[in-house]
Write a protein that holds these residues in place. Structure first.
Motif, mmCIF file in Angstrom:
data_model
loop_
_atom_site.group_PDB
_atom_site.id
_atom_site.type_symbol
_atom_site.label_atom_id
_atom_site.label_comp_id
_atom_site.label_asym_id
_atom_site.label_seq_id
_atom_site.Cartn_x
_atom_site.Cartn_y
_atom_site.Cartn_z
ATOM 1 N N GLY A 1 0.799 -1.215 0.000
ATOM 2 C CA GLY A 1 0.000 0.000 0.000
ATOM 3 C C GLY A 1 0.834 1.268 0.000
ATOM 4 N N LYS A 2 1.985 1.238 0.635
ATOM 5 C CA LYS A 2 2.801 2.444 0.744
ATOM 6 C C LYS A 2 3.464 2.826 -0.569
ATOM 7 N N ILE A 3 3.666 1.857 -1.460
ATOM 8 C CA ILE A 3 4.350 2.185 -2.709
ATOM 9 C C ILE A 3 3.401 2.233 -3.908
ATOM 10 N N LEU A 4 2.190 1.616 -3.766
ATOM 11 C CA LEU A 4 1.284 1.529 -4.911
ATOM 12 C C LEU A 4 0.096 2.489 -4.835
ATOM 13 N N GLN A 5 -0.274 2.961 -3.631
ATOM 14 C CA GLN A 5 -1.455 3.803 -3.484
ATOM 15 C C GLN A 5 -1.062 5.273 -3.475
ATOM 16 N N GLY A 6 -2.078 6.103 -3.888
ATOM 17 C CA GLY A 6 -1.825 7.538 -3.990
ATOM 18 C C GLY A 6 -3.041 8.350 -3.603
ATOM 19 N N LYS A 7 -3.078 9.596 -4.078
ATOM 20 C CA LYS A 7 -4.115 10.525 -3.624
ATOM 21 C C LYS A 7 -5.512 10.141 -4.101
ATOM 22 N N ASN A 8 -5.619 9.539 -5.272
ATOM 23 C CA ASN A 8 -6.944 9.187 -5.794
ATOM 24 C C ASN A 8 -7.396 7.783 -5.385
ATOM 25 N N THR A 9 -6.578 7.094 -4.614
ATOM 26 C CA THR A 9 -6.982 5.773 -4.114
ATOM 27 C C THR A 9 -8.058 5.943 -3.046
ATOM 28 N N SER A 10 -9.120 5.174 -3.156
ATOM 29 C CA SER A 10 -10.250 5.297 -2.228
ATOM 30 C C SER A 10 -9.815 4.933 -0.815
ATOM 31 N N LYS A 11 -9.954 5.896 0.100
ATOM 32 C CA LYS A 11 -9.601 5.658 1.494
ATOM 33 C C LYS A 11 -10.536 4.626 2.132
ATOM 34 N N GLN A 12 -11.817 4.671 1.702
ATOM 35 C CA GLN A 12 -12.776 3.716 2.258
ATOM 36 C C GLN A 12 -12.395 2.284 1.893
ATOM 37 N N GLU A 13 -12.008 2.071 0.630
ATOM 38 C CA GLU A 13 -11.615 0.730 0.212
ATOM 39 C C GLU A 13 -10.349 0.280 0.932
ATOM 40 N N VAL A 14 -9.401 1.203 1.115
ATOM 41 C CA VAL A 14 -8.167 0.866 1.828
ATOM 42 C C VAL A 14 -8.485 0.450 3.260
ATOM 43 N N ASP A 15 -9.366 1.221 3.933
ATOM 44 C CA ASP A 15 -9.756 0.868 5.307
ATOM 45 C C ASP A 15 -10.480 -0.480 5.352
ATOM 46 N N ARG A 16 -11.300 -0.741 4.341
ATOM 47 C CA ARG A 16 -12.036 -2.007 4.297
ATOM 48 C C ARG A 16 -11.066 -3.182 4.121
ATOM 49 N N ILE A 17 -10.032 -2.972 3.279
ATOM 50 C CA ILE A 17 -9.018 -4.021 3.078
ATOM 51 C C ILE A 17 -8.257 -4.273 4.376
ATOM 52 N N ARG A 18 -7.868 -3.181 5.058
ATOM 53 C CA ARG A 18 -7.141 -3.334 6.321
ATOM 54 C C ARG A 18 -7.987 -4.101 7.345
ATOM 55 N N GLN A 19 -9.281 -3.755 7.412
ATOM 56 C CA GLN A 19 -10.169 -4.418 8.373
ATOM 57 C C GLN A 19 -10.288 -5.905 8.056
ATOM 58 N N GLY A 20 -10.395 -6.241 6.758
ATOM 59 C CA GLY A 20 -10.496 -7.655 6.367
ATOM 60 C C GLY A 20 -9.237 -8.422 6.704
ATOM 61 N N GLU B 1 -11.835 -3.086 -5.464
ATOM 62 C CA GLU B 1 -11.491 -2.428 -6.716
ATOM 63 C C GLU B 1 -11.007 -1.020 -6.364
ATOM 64 N N LEU B 2 -9.806 -0.670 -6.781
ATOM 65 C CA LEU B 2 -9.259 0.630 -6.414
ATOM 66 C C LEU B 2 -8.171 1.048 -7.410
ATOM 67 N N ILE B 3 -7.725 2.261 -7.196
ATOM 68 C CA ILE B 3 -6.698 2.833 -8.081
ATOM 69 C C ILE B 3 -5.316 2.607 -7.473
ATOM 70 N N ASN B 4 -4.380 2.119 -8.304
ATOM 71 C CA ASN B 4 -2.964 2.016 -7.935
ATOM 72 C C ASN B 4 -2.144 2.934 -8.842
ATOM 73 N N TYR B 5 -0.902 3.124 -8.465
ATOM 74 C CA TYR B 5 -0.029 4.025 -9.222
ATOM 75 C C TYR B 5 1.196 3.266 -9.728
ATOM 76 N N HIS B 6 1.483 3.479 -11.004
ATOM 77 C CA HIS B 6 2.671 2.885 -11.642
ATOM 78 C C HIS B 6 3.921 3.578 -11.121
ATOM 79 N N LYS B 7 5.040 2.956 -11.350
ATOM 80 C CA LYS B 7 6.308 3.549 -10.911
ATOM 81 C C LYS B 7 6.539 4.912 -11.553
ATOM 82 N N ASP B 8 5.991 5.086 -12.786
ATOM 83 C CA ASP B 8 6.157 6.377 -13.471
ATOM 84 C C ASP B 8 5.105 7.395 -13.042
ATOM 85 N N GLY B 9 4.221 7.045 -12.104
ATOM 86 C CA GLY B 9 3.245 7.988 -11.582
ATOM 87 C C GLY B 9 1.879 7.901 -12.231
#
Length: 935
Positions: free
Chosen positions: A321-340, A350-358
């Motif tokens: 999560g620290k290297i693939l997620q960014g500002k447009n990644t849904s915080k709700q989905e991230v919290d739901r994943i952490r809870q699971g 289903e969420l947005i990830n970021y490529h190495k090139d941004g």
């Protein structure tokens, strides 16, 4: 022959071992029992022989020995009987003993018992003989001594001793001794003693015969041989059991070897699968990430490198999560994943990830925990799939749906507008034609006007087809769910098509095999529309022959009950290749059909969609030149309660109101003129307002008995004007909405605004008459209600003597026709009384609580009950209260007058009192032909 499996062999060996064990247990039990009897019979034999010796040695003078021997004989006899009884099948003490004792044991026991019993009998006889011998010797001794004492001479003594020696000397010389009774008695006893000695000698030979000893020895040998045989069988069965165990052990060894072989094979296969899975995971297009229990990356495949741009060495030991997620990644989905993950659950997201090139990309991710046998999470496996292309497609589809909805709304608006715009002039055309027709005396002119009316009605039918098709297509067509009887559908059809068929000189027949009293729940109007559309086609395309309509109850393949209808004609028929598309919209059987007969080709399409909306099915079969047959099944729920349609019967029984004042609010002068003419021809006075605001101002100054309100008008439309009449002016004057809109929403809006009824343009004189007849009880009552508002300040009950029994209107004749059984009829009357009493109590309580919703619901239930009991007055009044309070929260703030609720309570009380009189046997059969106003 198929070899037995391991389980089958195991089951067989277990069964065999169980049987051997059962036999062993039986043999052990038999051995124990046989040994017991062996010991018992051996001991008994010793006792018998011992007693025999005692009898031989017994002396009568020894009374103690005699008693002891006698008691021993009795005991031996009892013991013999007990042993023999114990071996009998019906007298065995235990069920197990009766099973293991065989016939040979019983026969030997019987023989032994016979031998012992005979021996005991002989011993008892020998004992008695010895006793008699002892007594005889003693008696002879006494008699001899007595004679010797009496006769002392030598000759006499010689004769006495000779007699005692059993060798009497017969002497011719007479001796007085011979004549004495003592001598004669001594001679008798000496003779008796000789006989006893002979009998004792004979019985002793029988008792001490070697046969007795041989028999007892034979008995002992039998039990000994039997014991040896049982021991042999025990040894044999033990060897068999050991053999079974040995076979089972060998089978177990073979099965274990087979399982080990399978395990080795499975391990080899698993290793191959692991290698293949490793190959799949390594080269899969989806990204696969494996993390430890703390969520740090331990392994990724090439798909992840391709998707994210990160190399394995760059992200190993880091959290995804620290290297693939960014500002447009849904915080709700991230919290739901952490809870699971925290709860050790599988999770999809289903969420947005970021490529190495941004750059952003969408992923579908599935995370699954790997849990060891101890219930601890060791790893997490995440599978990510690039869904960017799909998301773009979904966005495009969403935009397309929005555009389609906008287009549909535009189409609906267009259809509504066109409906209004077309029906407005059509209303003028048809209305003026209806007005002109009765005044024409020239037959040619009347025929021309008739053609005009038919063309206008045909245009109306085409317009209705288009609008119905549009509503079905948009999913806005709602089905009603009302109680009705099939005759209310059939009778209008007969009255419509009989004259049409007669005019075309073709036959028209209706066959109904459904009980007329049977009620159904469904949309009666749409059922009628289906039949009308199909019959219209059949009559249109039939030039000769006949058209047949039939009804019967049926059940479809799913077990749903309903009504099956069949419409068959002898018309032109349909070619086979056209049957598959006959229900498609804008399709007709032949291209020439439109030219010859007209039509839009929507009728059958609408019919099919209506049938399917009702959970039914329609099929067609046809032959060119012979005719067409339509079979329809509609899922209609059968109702148990008999139903009457007061709204329809009241049209027959009620008369039209006379000389009433009517206000017409209509901005179109032609339509206003048509409506005014219809009203004036019925003898009513009319005033016209050309918009809603003008109508409001007129109502503020003048009272009217009826208002006919158009919908679309300038300055103030019909909905606003009706709401103003109800909520601001607080007038309960009946309002008939008159609109060219045929969409249900428009009609519902008018009803919710406070209209009592909705008339559809083009206005038909007959439909206007029907509306007047239906609402006769409301028309002209405004002033009466206003004057009586203060008469009722609270709802109350009445005593029977205070009620006007002429207002009772349960139609007992129709009710008896439906409920022929007198007991059932009485039960329904009692049920009505109980229902009415409860309803009165609930109405008063709901009014005290100012609960309009409860009163509306109660009135609806009362209306249905009134329909079942053919009570038109209660039905009409309950219907009015229901419509007035629909969607209203407060009774006090609504247009409902307290007088109407009290009238409903009065009617319920009157019918209760009338039912009670009926139960008491009074002749109260009402005249239902004359039903006046409920007020």
């Amino acid at each position: 022959m198929k070899a037995l499996s391991y389980q089958q062999k195991s089951y067989a060996l277990v069964i065999m071992a169980a049987l051997v064990l059962l036999v062993l247990a039986t043999l052990f039990a038999k051995l124990s029992l046989v040994q017991q009897y062996q010991y018992a019979y051996t001991e008994l034999s010793h006792q018998v022989l011992f007693i025999r010796d005692q009898v031989y040695k017994v002396k009568v003078s020894d009374n103690h020995s005699y008693d002891k021997i006698t008691q021993s004989l009795v005991n031996v006899e009892r013991k013999v009987q007990q042993l023999q009884q114990g071996l009998q099948p019906l007298s065995s003490a235990k069920i197990g003993n009766s099973i293991i004792i065989d016939e040979g044991m019983r026969e030997h026991a019987q023989q032994y018992s016979s031998t012992v019993e005979q021996l005991i009998a002989n011993l008892e006889t020998l004992l008695r003989l010895k006793i008699s011998q002892e007594y005889s010797v003693h008696t002879v001794s006494l008699l001899q001594q007595d004679l010797l004492n009496s006769f002392t001479d030598a000759e006499s003594k010689m004769h006495i001793f000779a007699l005692a020696a059993a060798n009497p000397q017969m002497n011719t010389l007479e001796n007085p001794l011979f004549n004495t009774s003592q001598y004669q008695s001594l001679a008798v006893h000496i003779e008796l003693l000789a006989k006893l000695d002979e009998q004792i000698k004979l019985k002793s030979q029988q008792v001490f015969n070697t046969n007795v000893s041989d028999s007892m020895a034979e008995q002992a040998r039998f039990w000994l041989v039997l014991v040896d045989d049982i021991k042999f069988y025990l040894l044999f069965m033990s060897i068999c059991l050991l053999g079974i165990y040995a076979i089972n052990y060998r089978i177990q060894l073979r099965e274990q070897a087979r399982k080990e072989s399978e395990i080795l094979h499975d391990l080899s296969k698993v290793e191959q699968e692991k290698a293949q899975l490793s190959l799949v995971a390594e080269h899969a297009q989806d990204a696969i990430i494996i993390t430890d229990s703390s969520g740090r990356i331990t392994w990724v495949n090439k798909g992840f490198v391709t998707l994210s741009g990160y190399k394995p060495e760059e992200i190993k030991g880091k959290k995804p999560g620290k290297i693939l997620q960014g500002k447009n990644t849904s915080k709700q989905e991230v919290d739901r994943i952490r809870q699971g993950i925290k709860q050790q659950q599988s999770i999809k997201s289903e969420l947005i990830n970021y490529h190495k090139d941004g750059s952003e990309y969408w992923i579908d991710i599935a995370i699954n925990p790997i849990i060891n046998p101890k219930g601890q999470v060791t790893h997490f496996i995440a599978v990510e799939r690039d869904s960017t292309a799909r998301k773009k497609m979904e966005d495009q589809l969403a935009q397309a749906v929005i555009k389609a909805d906008v287009s549909n709304k535009a189409k609906s608006t267009f259809l509504a507008t066109m409906s209004h715009e077309l029906r407005t002039p059509l209303n003028g055309i048809l209305g003026m034609a209806q007005i002109i027709e009765p005044n024409l005396e020239n037959p040619e002119h009347r025929q021309q006007i008739q053609i005009l009316l038919e063309s206008g009605n045909h245009l109306t039918s085409l317009l209705n087809d288009i609008l119905d098709f549009s509503k079905v297509e948009e999913g806005k067509l709602c089905l009603e769910n009302e109680l009705f009887q099939l005759k209310t559908v059939i009778e209008p059809i007969i009255s419509t098509y009989e004259p049409i068929c007669a005019e075309k000189d073709i036959g028209f027949e209706v066959k109904n095999s459904i009980n007329e009293a049977q009620s159904f729940k469904g949309d009666k109007a749409r059922v009628r529309q289906i039949i009308y559309n199909l019959l219209s086609n059949s009559v249109k395309f039939t030039e000769s022959g006949r058209v047949t309509l039939s009804f019967k109850q049926a059940v479809n393949e799913a077990g749903t009950s309903g009504v099956a209808m069949c419409i068959q004609d002898s018309g032109i028929g349909i070619r086979q290749e056209r049957l598959d598309s006959i229900f498609d919209p804008f399709i007709q059987a032949e291209s020439s059909t439109t030219r010859q007969y007209g039509g839009t080709g929507l009728g059958l399409s609408i019919v099919k969609q209506l049938v399917e909306l009702m959970g039914g099915v329609i099929t067609v079969s046809s032959k060119v030149g012979l005719g067409t047959r339509f079979d329809i099944f509609i899922a209609l729920e059968r109702a148990q309660t008999p139903v009457n349609t007061p709204s329809e019967t009241s049209q027959v029984k009620q008369t039209l109101p006379e000389n009433i004042r009517i206000l017409i609010a209509e901005d179109n002068k032609v339509n206003a003129l048509v409506a005014k003419t219809f009203c004036q021809r019925l003898g009513h006075s009319v005033e016209i307002a050309y918009n809603g605001l003008e109508a409001i101002n007129i109502l503020k100054t003048k009272p009217f008995d009826l208002v006919i309100m158009d919908n679309h008008m300038p300055e103030m439309d019909g909905i606003e004007a009706t709401e103003y009449i109800r909520k601001t002016l607080h007038l309960s004057v009946p309002v008939f909405a008159c609109t060219a809109d045929v969409f249900k929403e428009a009609h519902d809006n008018m009803i919710h605004a406070g209209a009592n009824h909705v008339l559809t343009k083009p206005l038909q004189e007959q439909s206007f008459r029907d509306a007047l007849a239906q609402f006769t009880h409301l028309i002209g009552k405004e002033q009466q209600l206003t004057a009586s508002d203060n008469k009722v300040v609270a709802l109350s009950r009445h005593q029977p003597q205070e009620l006007n029994t002429t207002e009772a209107d349960i139609d007992y004749r129709q009710l008896r026709a439906v409920l022929a059984d007198p007991e059932t009829f009485s039960q329904h009357i009692a049920e009505f009384n109980e229902f009415a009493e409860g309803s009165i109590t609930q109405l008063i309580a709901a009014y005290d609580d100012d609960n309009a919703a409860d009163i509306c619901q109660l009135a609806s239930i009362i209306r249905d009950k009134a329909a079942a009991f053919f009570s038109a007055r209660i039905y009409t009044l309950a219907l009015e209260i229901t419509e007035t309070l629909a969607g209203v929260e407060s009774v006090l703030e609504s247009q409902l007058k307290l007088e109407r609720l009290q009238q409903l309570i009065n009617l319920l009380e009157v019918n209760i009192h009338q039912n009670q009189r009926l139960e008491q046997g009074q002749n109260i059969e009402p005249k239902n032909d004359d039903i006046s106003d409920v007020s």
